[in-house]
Design an enzyme around this catalytic site. Structure first.
Site, short mmCIF file in Angstrom:
data_model
loop_
_atom_site.label_atom_id
_atom_site.label_comp_id
_atom_site.label_asym_id
_atom_site.label_seq_id
_atom_site.Cartn_x
_atom_site.Cartn_y
_atom_site.Cartn_z
N GLY A 57 -3.77 -1.88 1.31
CA GLY A 57 -3.26 -1.26 2.48
C GLY A 57 -3.14 0.31 1.98
O GLY A 57 -3.20 0.48 0.85
N GLY A 95 -0.51 3.62 1.67
CA GLY A 95 0.73 4.06 1.49
C GLY A 95 1.32 4.06 -0.01
O GLY A 95 0.45 3.84 -0.80
N GLU A 111 -10.90 -1.15 3.14
CA GLU A 111 -11.00 -0.47 4.26
C GLU A 111 -11.06 1.16 3.97
O GLU A 111 -11.91 1.98 4.38
CB GLU A 111 -9.99 -0.61 5.31
N GLY A 158 -6.09 -3.69 9.54
CA GLY A 158 -6.82 -4.71 9.04
C GLY A 158 -6.15 -5.58 8.07
O GLY A 158 -6.58 -6.47 7.53
N LYS A 214 16.79 2.01 5.41
CA LYS A 214 17.94 2.78 6.01
C LYS A 214 19.14 2.64 5.04
O LYS A 214 19.98 2.49 5.34
CB LYS A 214 18.42 2.22 7.33
#
Length: 472
Positions: free
Chosen positions: A237, A239, A262, A356, A376
């Site tokens: 992915g 990031g 991807e 995906g 947070k």
């Protein structure tokens, strides 16, 4: 831009301004645009379309379109059209803050589906006809074939099914051509805009720890004979954490790796350059500005090692299953039993979409979900009794990794999974709280197979909404 970018004389006669091309798109149309994670999207026509929509709205008249893409795009497309209130429906994946806000305010309908389903469902007619396709290419050949730019995505499907096509011709990258009936091409627009290239944050200690846990696990699997020495094709992915994993692989001693993914991001370019990765298959790029320059400077090297495929292939479940991919994706939260939420904050507020990740989680050989154990500033635990929204069920999740450690969930019953997740992945500030919940649920739950105290399980999320912290 030189005329030879448009070598087909018939289509050269259809060169118009972006403003004129945008005028060909009518209110209520379903418009399919190219683009995948900030690469290969049209740069000029969407901006002019947004201006036209604003002008129509100023007259008190309605003007919205239904918008389809490959995945996320950029401010010139999603952002401009969202700000103009020009999108009635959006699918399948987005990451623009203006579009996201409108979705979460209930002002923009959003369909979040697996990327492997998009072209298939459009071919089946589930979303009606595609009226207009707006596709960026890097050149038009003499025979009229279209040379893709920095993503392929769903472009073949858009070109095949659209009633009319608008082509933006940008800088030429690559050799592979797409084909489209010239009679459907109603406009050709010259552009010279760059892709959206966002820099990655520097790799921090938390990301390095997550990467180290996963790489140690992969080495263990090789030692056990469950993975070959060169692993299996990698999917990553986009990031900072997946990029950190790729950086860790560069130092890990692995060699002769392959990627069936991807998106190519910075870390994969580094692996290709260093010989750790032999080749990579993708449908788009997500490079930082610096990596993008490196890519262009060494294009002859990378073109021999990277192949771009249509989204129907890059995310095809059958291929992911046959290749036995190792999926590495981020998440918002995971629960004690291995269910993962990768799209919704507190169960109701969409972030980007499933993208995906599900294509690889359900069909790959190994699916790993990665996240810091808190968010947070430590007020929220990423490990919760019950996720507030389920994108990936416990049946599709092999491994959960935080900076605290790694939970291998394969072959474990629900209660054993819960203990491994608490022990290995939960932050110390929440570990005792989770253990207390699990112990009481194991004692008092209606059923003992997957123990839950249902109102309390979801009260963790409500507590944060009420007080700003999940801590008891």
């Amino acid at each position: 831009m030189p005329a030879d970018r448009i070598a087909n004389a018939r289509l050269r006669d259809r060169v118009v301004s972006a403003e004129a091309a945008a005028a060909l798109i009518q209110p209520g149309e379903t418009v399919a645009m190219s683009g995948f994670t900030g690469s290969g999207y049209p740069k000029a026509v969407p901006v002019e379309l947004a201006r036209r929509i604003e002008a129509v709205h100023a007259q008190g008249l309605p003007f919205q379109i239904s918008l389809m893409t490959g995945a996320s795009t950029a401010p010139e497309l999603d952002g401009a059209l969202a700000k103009a209130d020009g999108i009635a429906m959006r699918m399948p994946f987005q990451s623009d803050p203006d579009a996201r806000n409108r979705i979460n305010e209930g002002k923009l309908d959003y369909i979040d589906i697996h990327l492997s389903h998009v072209a298939q469902h459009v071919w089946f007619g589930f979303y009606g006809d595609i009226d207009t396709a707006v596709v960026e290419v890097s050149a038009i050949r003499e025979d009229g074939s279209l040379v893709p730019s920095t993503s392929v995505g769903n472009n073949k499907t858009w070109l095949d099914l659209a009633k009319k096509v608008i082509v933006e011709v940008n800088d030429r990258i690559g050799e592979t051509a797409l084909r489209c009936d010239p009679d459907k091409i109603v406009a050709v627009v010259r552009t010279n805009g760059p892709d959206r290239n966002s820099p990655f944050s520097p790799i921090d200690a938390t990301s390095e720890q997550i990467a180290a846990h996963l790489i140690e696990f992969l080495k263990h699997e090789v030692a056990k004979g469950r993975l070959p020495a060169n692993l299996l094709p990698l999917q990553s992915g986009v990031g900072n954490i997946p990029n950190a994993v790729l950086a860790g692989l560069a130092k890990s001693g692995f060699r002769d790796l392959a990627a069936f993914t991807e998106v190519i991001q910075d870390g994969m370019l580094d692996l290709l350059r260093d010989g750790v990765l032999s080749y990579a298959s993708c449908t788009g790029f997500a490079l930082s500005p610096q990596a993008n320059e490196t890519f262009k400077e060494n294009i002859d090297f990378y073109r021999e090692r990277i192949i771009m495929r249509t989204q129907e292939i890059s995310n095809h479940p059958e291929l992911v299953r046959r290749l036995g991919c190792i999926g590495m994706n981020g998440m918002i939260e995971a629960d004690l039993y291995g269910n993962v939420n990768s799209t919704h904050v507190m169960g109701t507020r969409i972030m980007n979409g499933i993208g995906g990740s599900g294509d690889f989680a359900r069909n790959g050989f190994l699916s790993a979900f990665l996240s810091p154990s808190t968010a947070k500033n430590g007020s929220i635990s990423a490990i919760v009794p019950m996720v507030s929204h389920v994108d990936h069920t416990e049946h599709d999740v092999s491994v959960i990794v935080t900076e605290q450690g790694l939970a291998d969930l394969r072959g474990l019953t629900p209660r054993k999974r819960a203990q491994v997740v608490i022990d290995n992945c939960a932050h110390p500030d929440f570990r005792a709280q989770l253990q207390d919940y699990f112990d009481r649920a194991s004692r008092d739950s209606y059923g003992k197979h997957t123990p839950h105290l249902l109102p309390e399980a979801l009260s963790w999320h409500q507590r944060w909404l009420d007080t700003g912290t999940m801590k008891a």
